[in-house]
Design a protein around this motif. Structure first.
Motif, mmCIF file in Angstrom:
data_model
loop_
_atom_site.group_PDB
_atom_site.id
_atom_site.type_symbol
_atom_site.label_atom_id
_atom_site.label_comp_id
_atom_site.label_asym_id
_atom_site.label_seq_id
_atom_site.Cartn_x
_atom_site.Cartn_y
_atom_site.Cartn_z
ATOM 1 N N SER A 113 -9.284 -7.464 3.317
ATOM 2 C CA SER A 113 -8.739 -6.321 2.559
ATOM 3 C C SER A 113 -7.311 -6.589 2.092
ATOM 4 C CB SER A 113 -8.735 -5.063 3.435
ATOM 5 O OG SER A 113 -7.820 -5.211 4.508
ATOM 6 N N LEU A 114 -7.082 -6.374 0.808
ATOM 7 C CA LEU A 114 -5.698 -6.279 0.317
ATOM 8 C C LEU A 114 -5.241 -4.835 0.492
ATOM 9 C CD1 LEU A 114 -5.906 -8.414 -2.947
ATOM 10 C CD2 LEU A 114 -4.808 -9.028 -0.773
ATOM 11 N N ASP A 115 -6.161 -3.921 0.169
ATOM 12 C CA ASP A 115 -5.887 -2.508 0.432
ATOM 13 C C ASP A 115 -7.214 -1.770 0.563
ATOM 14 O OD1 ASP A 115 -6.754 -2.183 -2.174
ATOM 15 O OD2 ASP A 115 -4.809 -1.575 -2.968
ATOM 16 N N CYS A 116 -7.130 -0.469 0.850
ATOM 17 C CA CYS A 116 -8.357 0.317 1.023
ATOM 18 C C CYS A 116 -8.053 1.776 0.708
ATOM 19 C CB CYS A 116 -8.897 0.154 2.433
ATOM 20 S SG CYS A 116 -7.719 0.552 3.726
ATOM 21 N N VAL A 117 -9.138 2.518 0.444
ATOM 22 C CA VAL A 117 -8.977 3.920 0.043
ATOM 23 C C VAL A 117 -10.227 4.696 0.470
ATOM 24 C CG1 VAL A 117 -9.949 3.454 -2.270
ATOM 25 C CG2 VAL A 117 -8.470 5.442 -1.962
ATOM 26 N N GLN A 118 -10.063 5.983 0.762
ATOM 27 C CA GLN A 118 -11.217 6.837 1.077
ATOM 28 C C GLN A 118 -11.848 7.293 -0.241
ATOM 29 O OE1 GLN A 118 -10.611 9.827 4.300
ATOM 30 N NE2 GLN A 118 -8.499 9.105 4.258
ATOM 31 N N HIS A 119 -12.966 6.666 -0.625
ATOM 32 C CA HIS A 119 -13.544 6.976 -1.941
ATOM 33 C C HIS A 119 -14.148 8.371 -1.979
ATOM 34 C CE1 HIS A 119 -17.805 6.623 -0.777
ATOM 35 N NE2 HIS A 119 -17.504 5.530 -0.116
ATOM 36 N N GLY B 163 1.405 -10.084 6.003
ATOM 37 C CA GLY B 163 1.438 -11.239 6.910
ATOM 38 C C GLY B 163 0.047 -11.591 7.427
ATOM 39 N N LEU B 164 -0.722 -10.561 7.780
ATOM 40 C CA LEU B 164 -2.086 -10.806 8.281
ATOM 41 C C LEU B 164 -2.984 -11.323 7.160
ATOM 42 C CD1 LEU B 164 -2.619 -7.644 10.545
ATOM 43 C CD2 LEU B 164 -2.013 -9.955 11.255
ATOM 44 N N VAL B 165 -2.856 -10.726 5.983
ATOM 45 C CA VAL B 165 -3.659 -11.177 4.835
ATOM 46 C C VAL B 165 -3.343 -12.643 4.542
ATOM 47 C CG1 VAL B 165 -4.010 -10.897 2.340
ATOM 48 C CG2 VAL B 165 -3.855 -8.874 3.816
ATOM 49 N N ASP B 166 -2.063 -12.979 4.532
ATOM 50 C CA ASP B 166 -1.666 -14.356 4.197
ATOM 51 C C ASP B 166 -2.180 -15.362 5.220
ATOM 52 O OD1 ASP B 166 -0.558 -13.622 1.851
ATOM 53 O OD2 ASP B 166 1.526 -13.602 2.566
#
Ligand code: ADE
Length: 230
Positions: free
Chosen positions: A91-97, A124-127
């Motif tokens: 995930s780069l980001d997330c949203v409640q659809h 940092g975690l994504v990288d």
């Protein structure tokens, strides 16, 4: 200590082959196992399915263990046609659809009267996941959409906003609720999801074998992440 969550027992099943079991506990029916990977302490817990259980368990375990990071793992349905079953999404980001106060003039996905809409994962975690190239699937960095619905078949056609407005890559049922809890508690998080279906009602033929493979692939992804820790 790192908190690792998954919604279903099957998604966590293979973790015991990769991580050393230390001891097990239970909170309100939620299995909570302390585990170890090399010199890292892990708490691995099954949250249950859906936004409420996941948020509740995450908040409780943050208070109980004060983790330095939270990783939510599991399967997801793809809504991005370039993703294939078996691919891993970081995930780069997330949203409640399914958080829809559009009738009040508030954009879809925004928690009304807050700054929370697209919640970014910890950079940092994504990288740390960059460079992961397993032989079982591609790795995609993208947007996770969360809602209290398993999306399949015709339902998908009634939700064009998943891709047109929200520009999502995968759908699942917990990530953005856990993300909100982590953000409010200032705990870094990332979601790791293996694509299990195309949100069209077609699942892999032998779904239980697929789940088992996914669990092992998620454990491999976690090892890659943990090997880059610190
Ligand atoms: N998890 C796996 N596949 C899913 C789907 N199609 N919808 C919601 N959550 C999922």
């Amino acid at each position: 200590m790192i908190l690792v969550l998954g919604a279903m027992r099957e998604e966590l099943a293979c973790f015991s082959e990769h991580f050393e079991f230390v001891d097990g506990d239970e909170w309100n029916g939620v299995p909570v196992n302390r585990m170890r990977y090399k010199n890292l302490e892990l708490v691995v817990a099954k949250s249950g399915v859906g936004k409420v259980l996941a948020a509740m368990v995450c908040q409780h375990l943050i208070e109980e263990y004060r983790p330095e990071a939270v990783v939510f793992t599991g399967i997801a349905g793809s809504v991005n046609p370039s993703l294939c079953v078996g691919d891993l999404v970081v995930s780069l980001d997330c949203v409640q659809h399914d958080l829809d106060a559009t009738a009040m003039g508030i954009e879809r996905g925004r928690v009304p009267y807050t700054v929370y809409r697209f919640i970014e994962a910890d950079k940092g975690l994504v990288d740390k996941m960059r460079g992961f190239s397993p032989d079982w699937g591609r790795v995609h960095f993208g947007r996770v959409l969360t809602g209290d619905q398993f999306i399949a078949g015709e339902q998908r056609a009634r939700m064009p906003y998943l891709t047109e407005e929200l520009k999502g890559d995968v759908v699942e049922m917990e990530g953005a609720s856990v993300a909100l809890v982590c953000r409010v508690n200032a705990v870094p998080f990332v979601l790791l999801r293996v694509v299990s279906d195309n949100a069209d009602g077609n699942a892999p033929d032998d779904f239980s074998a697929f789940l088992n493979r996914s669990s092992s692939h998620l454990a491999e992804a976690l090892e890659f992440l943990f090997d880059r820790w610190g």
